[in-house]
Scaffold this motif. Structure first.
Motif, mmCIF file in Angstrom:
data_model
loop_
_atom_site.group_PDB
_atom_site.id
_atom_site.type_symbol
_atom_site.label_atom_id
_atom_site.label_comp_id
_atom_site.label_asym_id
_atom_site.label_seq_id
_atom_site.Cartn_x
_atom_site.Cartn_y
_atom_site.Cartn_z
ATOM 1 N N ASN A 98 0.838 -1.122 0.035
ATOM 2 C CA ASN A 98 -0.002 0.144 0.195
ATOM 3 C C ASN A 98 0.860 1.150 0.056
ATOM 4 O O ASN A 98 2.184 1.040 0.658
ATOM 5 N N ALA A 99 0.483 2.418 -0.692
ATOM 6 C CA ALA A 99 1.145 3.367 -0.651
ATOM 7 C C ALA A 99 0.231 4.745 -0.500
ATOM 8 O O ALA A 99 -0.812 4.691 -1.122
ATOM 9 N N GLU A 100 0.640 5.673 0.230
ATOM 10 C CA GLU A 100 -0.285 7.084 0.175
ATOM 11 C C GLU A 100 0.779 8.215 0.692
ATOM 12 O O GLU A 100 1.775 7.931 1.040
ATOM 13 N N SER A 101 0.346 9.304 0.517
ATOM 14 C CA SER A 101 1.098 10.569 0.741
ATOM 15 C C SER A 101 0.379 11.675 1.297
ATOM 16 O O SER A 101 -1.008 12.081 0.300
ATOM 17 N N SER A 102 0.384 12.442 2.481
ATOM 18 C CA SER A 102 -0.246 13.669 2.505
ATOM 19 C C SER A 102 0.686 14.649 2.397
ATOM 20 O O SER A 102 0.277 16.134 2.727
ATOM 21 N N ASN A 103 1.681 14.494 1.384
ATOM 22 C CA ASN A 103 2.602 15.526 1.213
ATOM 23 C C ASN A 103 2.809 15.765 -0.586
ATOM 24 O O ASN A 103 3.481 15.796 -0.943
ATOM 25 N N ASN A 107 -1.607 26.078 -1.800
ATOM 26 C CA ASN A 107 -0.769 24.628 -1.452
ATOM 27 C C ASN A 107 0.311 24.429 -2.582
ATOM 28 O O ASN A 107 0.318 23.491 -3.237
ATOM 29 N N PRO A 108 1.371 25.640 -2.646
ATOM 30 C CA PRO A 108 2.298 25.132 -3.460
ATOM 31 C C PRO A 108 3.357 24.385 -2.836
ATOM 32 O O PRO A 108 3.528 24.130 -1.740
ATOM 33 N N GLN A 109 4.077 23.885 -3.859
ATOM 34 C CA GLN A 109 5.007 22.787 -3.457
ATOM 35 C C GLN A 109 6.280 22.797 -4.471
ATOM 36 O O GLN A 109 6.119 22.838 -5.628
ATOM 37 N N GLU A 110 7.640 22.868 -3.974
ATOM 38 C CA GLU A 110 8.641 22.754 -4.711
ATOM 39 C C GLU A 110 9.976 22.269 -4.182
ATOM 40 O O GLU A 110 10.223 22.231 -3.004
ATOM 41 N N TYR A 111 10.530 21.235 -4.989
ATOM 42 C CA TYR A 111 11.581 20.575 -4.531
ATOM 43 C C TYR A 111 12.666 20.381 -5.624
ATOM 44 O O TYR A 111 12.393 20.121 -6.916
ATOM 45 N N ASP A 112 13.968 20.510 -5.382
ATOM 46 C CA ASP A 112 14.933 20.135 -6.291
ATOM 47 C C ASP A 112 15.800 19.210 -5.627
ATOM 48 O O ASP A 112 16.337 19.261 -4.500
ATOM 49 N N SER A 113 16.326 18.181 -6.521
ATOM 50 C CA SER A 113 17.335 17.120 -5.923
ATOM 51 C C SER A 113 18.328 16.637 -7.062
ATOM 52 O O SER A 113 18.170 16.711 -8.217
ATOM 53 N N TRP A 114 19.330 16.017 -6.254
ATOM 54 C CA TRP A 114 20.329 15.640 -7.552
ATOM 55 C C TRP A 114 21.130 14.656 -6.654
ATOM 56 O O TRP A 114 21.182 14.449 -5.553
ATOM 57 N N GLY A 115 22.182 13.874 -7.389
ATOM 58 C CA GLY A 115 22.662 13.047 -6.748
ATOM 59 C C GLY A 115 23.649 12.235 -7.781
ATOM 60 O O GLY A 115 23.613 12.220 -9.113
ATOM 61 N N THR A 116 24.587 11.483 -7.258
ATOM 62 C CA THR A 116 25.763 10.803 -7.995
ATOM 63 C C THR A 116 26.039 9.618 -7.487
ATOM 64 O O THR A 116 26.063 9.446 -6.079
ATOM 65 N N SER A 117 26.422 8.722 -8.105
ATOM 66 C CA SER A 117 27.117 7.436 -7.767
ATOM 67 C C SER A 117 28.188 6.837 -8.545
ATOM 68 O O SER A 117 28.172 7.167 -9.751
ATOM 69 N N LEU A 118 29.187 6.091 -7.816
ATOM 70 C CA LEU A 118 30.144 5.376 -8.781
ATOM 71 C C LEU A 118 30.481 4.058 -8.073
ATOM 72 O O LEU A 118 30.542 3.942 -7.001
ATOM 73 N N LYS A 119 29.863 3.266 -9.111
ATOM 74 C CA LYS A 119 30.059 1.764 -8.696
ATOM 75 C C LYS A 119 31.306 1.157 -9.571
ATOM 76 O O LYS A 119 31.288 1.174 -10.608
ATOM 77 N N LEU A 120 32.144 0.698 -8.636
ATOM 78 C CA LEU A 120 33.303 -0.018 -9.304
ATOM 79 C C LEU A 120 33.370 -1.546 -8.991
ATOM 80 O O LEU A 120 33.091 -2.109 -7.975
ATOM 81 N N GLY A 174 0.691 23.991 2.931
ATOM 82 C CA GLY A 174 -0.641 23.386 2.921
ATOM 83 C C GLY A 174 -1.924 24.120 3.751
ATOM 84 O O GLY A 174 -1.580 24.506 4.921
ATOM 85 N N ASP A 175 -3.000 24.135 3.335
ATOM 86 C CA ASP A 175 -4.142 24.668 3.784
ATOM 87 C C ASP A 175 -4.618 23.367 4.684
ATOM 88 O O ASP A 175 -5.475 22.712 4.034
ATOM 89 N N ILE A 176 -4.067 23.189 5.970
ATOM 90 C CA ILE A 176 -4.567 21.685 6.555
ATOM 91 C C ILE A 176 -6.017 21.714 6.996
ATOM 92 O O ILE A 176 -6.477 20.620 6.920
ATOM 93 N N ASP A 177 -6.522 22.842 7.221
ATOM 94 C CA ASP A 177 -8.125 22.664 7.710
ATOM 95 C C ASP A 177 -8.940 22.366 6.648
ATOM 96 O O ASP A 177 -9.890 21.823 6.646
#
Length: 728
Positions: free
Chosen positions: A86-91, A293-306, A331-334
């Motif tokens: 199961n999966a859900e999100s209040s975000n 209810n605005p939302q904004e996210y920025d992400s980045w990542g890197t990996s090295l597999k040897l 969020g407008d929680i009410d």
């Protein structure tokens, strides 16, 4: 949901098992030469046939992910499409919450710990925002049920969701796919790759998703005020082969998201009644807050597999990775305005955000094929993460909590063939985990004392697999696991103090079989399980103060089963089904939690002398008693191509939303369906299709907020559209 519909769904659930038996019988007589493809998984950190892995594992191939996401769906599309999940999100589209075999965590804080680990391309995504990285150019999704503490570590007491993206190959290949549907929903995905020399392979992929604002705000009179989003993500992978024995895979990925957070709707549930009422209007809200209810996210990542071949039988693997993200949600929680809909005692808006989350991980692993009978692997793991969480309740100054977490572990696992048919696998892992939190309380205007917690643990598992034949095996597994201690500091923003929970431990017992019948045209895997969890970490959310307090339940037991079938009925007709059943029970005579602060709910649990609810004997929250998924695809040759029609259905049984039980905060069962029909031609190089997601436009309650009124949030709306794809 009507009683008749629920009865039909229950019959369908029981019919899933009958389908396995009838499908086997039909497959024996089917006149077809087409067999099912072998499924290769890396559930034990090495490539193996799914049939040989002594763990309950379900897979979802990348093309199915693409089909399910055509209507703009995010990672929550996995909900109920894997048996027991199961999966859900209040975000909104960030910070998903997963539940497997009934185990999960309803905590909505951005520092929340979950008992299900998300691993993308061999790298753990520990924070809830990192778990929401978009799905594109996916090779395979593996869901590993039960504790996975030996090879994957802490915080895997319920299991793992593992994503493997498509890797660079020597063959030049590319594809472009795009879909456009109602509500201005657009999804475009592309990838290309191949060899640029005999030593360098590359693959680049990208995703773009958007939806127009489509929900009106009738308080402000603004049409199409919220509900939309725009998301972009990309990944570049470069594989270097400087020598025959050494490979280096570099992975760089990034995401930028802007849109609407979860849409909370005031009083869409009536006191003393179950189900949505007349206040619910999917196309309209009534927010007096103009932020929408605005939302904004920025992400980045890197990996090295040897990967280095020490010899013909020994390999050493090093995975070094870094992930970062920052952003916020308001969020407008009410869920309404002073005039309603319904009674709203007071207005509530909150903004939460992450400032500069930094996660570093290092794994070093040695794998040895010592002989035809013995395989073993051992290694070291290190995890270090820090982040600043900012909470802005608006009625007091901002609160900031700085979290840090450092973990290290050593582990080993060995598999030995007692005979040519029987294999024993034993694993063990030692983990040391430390956390701390430094908090500034905006309401009090002071820095609070540092909160620290730590623990170490030894996790282990033992499994036996016996292959009666190449196509039929049985297994049994005993496994332990633990979730590290947790700090919950959200109450700092509301003039409270942080709370902590000690380590959670689990003992799990599982047995099952994996089988292929009728010349490999019918696959049937099934497992039964029983687990006993001590000190289960849960979050008591709500009450009159809308507090979020960690609690440790003395004991939780769960038992049930999962079964997956795949049936190639004819060369042109493929059917799949998955059914999961889970019964969970809290055994804690002393635990007490606050009831709904609004007073608008009807608790079914007894109360103590202070008015707190006694939840001993309750099921876990967000733990449906069953999940069921069905798909069917039929193709028919036409000219130089084929017509096809595909349909998928995901169903979920009775589910309580909170730790305490009420008449209102539960569902008796939900379902969603999708369809896709079109034409493929030129040996599958091109495809054109019409699609629909949530085709019956079901409004399924996914979660509630209980401290102010009977606020709830629901699933995604219906989307119809057209999709095109070209392979090169």
């Amino acid at each position: 949901m009507t009683k008749t519909l629920m009865t039909n769904i229950t019959r369908l659930a029981f019919g899933c098992s009958a389908l396995a038996f009838s499908g086997m019988a039909a497959a024996q007589d089917a006149n077809t030469g087409k067999s099912l493809e072998e499924i290769i998984v890396t559930a034990q950190r090495r490539a193996q046939s799914l049939q040989d892995v002594p763990i309950s594992v379900s897979t979802l191939q990348g093309d199915r992910v693409t089909q399910f996401s055509a209507g703009g769906e995010d990672i929550r599309l996995l909900s109920s499409r894997i048996a027991g999940l199961n999966a859900e999100s209040s975000n909104g589209r960030v910070a998903p919450r997963f539940y497997l075999r009934g185990l999960g965590n309803t905590d909505f804080d951005l520092a929340a710990s979950q008992p299900i680990s998300v691993i993308m391309d061999d790298v753990v995504q520990e924070n809830v925002v990192l778990k929401s990285f978009p799905l594109f150019d996916v090779e395979r999704v593996e869901v590993l049920r039960g504790p996975q503490g030996t090879l994957f570590g802490r915080n895997t007491t319920a299991g793992i969701i593992k994503f493997d993206t498509k890797k660079p190959t020597e063959d030049s290949e590319a594809y472009v796919s795009a879909s456009y549907g109602s509500l201005g929903t657009l999804t475009a995905e592309s990838a290309m790759g191949g060899a640029i020399s005999d030593k360098v392979l590359v693959r680049a992929s990208a995703l773009y998703q958007r939806r127009s604002d489509w929900i009106d705000n009738d308080f402000t009179g603004e049409d199409d005020a919220l509900g939309g989003f725009e998301e972009m993500a990309a990944r570049l992978q470069v594989l270097f082969r400087p020598t025959e024995d050494l490979e280096a895979l570099v992975n760089v990925h990034a995401r930028s998201y802007e849109g609407t957070a979860a849409v909370f709707r005031a009083n869409i549930i009536t006191t003393d009644e179950r189900g949505l009422n007349e206040n619910f209007d999917r196309d309209t809200v009534s927010y007096n807050d103009t932020h929408n209810n605005p939302q904004e996210y920025d992400s980045w990542g890197t990996s090295l597999k040897l990967t280095y071949n020490l010899s013909e039988s020994a390999t050493i693997t090093s995975i070094t990775a870094y992930e970062t993200t920052n952003g916020s949600s308001l969020g407008d929680i009410d869920g309404g305005n002073p005039a309603g809909p319904g009674f709203i005692p007071f207005q509530s808006s909150t903004e939460d955000g992450i400032d500069d989350l930094d996660q570093f991980t290092q794994e070093l692993r040695v794998a040895v094929d010592a002989s035809e009978e013995l395989f073993y692997q051992f290694g070291f793991y290190y995890f270090d993460a820090s982040m600043d969480l900012r909470t802005r309740p608006f009625f007091v100054p901002d609160s900031i909590v700085s979290h840090s977490n450092e973990t290290w572990a050593v582990f080993g696992q060995g598999s030995y063939n007692l005979t040519d048919k029987t294999t024993v696998t034993i694993g063990v892992r030692y983990t040391d985990d430390k956390k701390s939190a430094d908090a500034f309380s905006g309401g009090l205007g002071v820095y609070l004392p540092t909160v620290e917690t730590s623990d170490d643990n030894i996790s282990w598992d033992v499994a036996v697999n016996h292959a009666y034949s190449d196509d039929f095996s049985v297994y049994a597994r005993i496994a332990s696991g633990f979730r590290a201690p947790t700090i919950q500091s959200r109450d700092v923003a509301f003039v409270g103090n942080p709370s902590t929970a000690k380590s959670e431990t689990i003992m799990s017992y599982e047995a099952g079989f994996k089988a292929l019948f009728a010349d490999k045209r019918f696959r049937w895997n099934a497992a039964v399980f029983y687990y006993d969890v001590s000190d289960l970490q849960v979050s008591a959310v709500g009450g009159a103060t809308n507090s979020v307090r960690l609690e440790s339940l003395d004991e939780v037991i769960g038992w049930g089963f999962e079964t997956d079938i795949e049936y190639q009925a004819t060369d042109n007709f493929l059917i799949t089904a998955g059914l999961g059943f889970a019964h969970t029970k809290i055994n804690d005579h002393d635990i007490r939690v606050p009831a709904c602060g609004s007073g608008a709910c009807t608790p079914l649990d007894p109360t103590d002398s202070d008015g707190f609810l006694i939840i001993d004997g309750n099921p876990l929250p967000q733990a449906p008693n069953f999940t069921l998924n069905l798909t069917a695809e039929y193709t028919a040759p036409l000219a130089d191509g084929e017509l096809f029609i595909f349909t998928d259905w995901a169903m979920q049984g009775k589910t309580h939303m909170l730790l305490y039980q009420t008449v209102e905060f539960q569902t008796s069962g939900t379902f969603e369906g999708g369809v896709r029909a079109g034409y493929r031609w030129n040996d599958g190089q091109y495809e054109a299709a019409l699609f629909g997601r949530n085709i019956t436009n079901e409004a399924n309650l996914k979660g509630v907020i209980d401290f102010n009124n009977n606020t709830g949030y629901v699933n995604e709306p219906r989307v119809w559209g057209v999709a095109l794809k070209a392979n090169f």
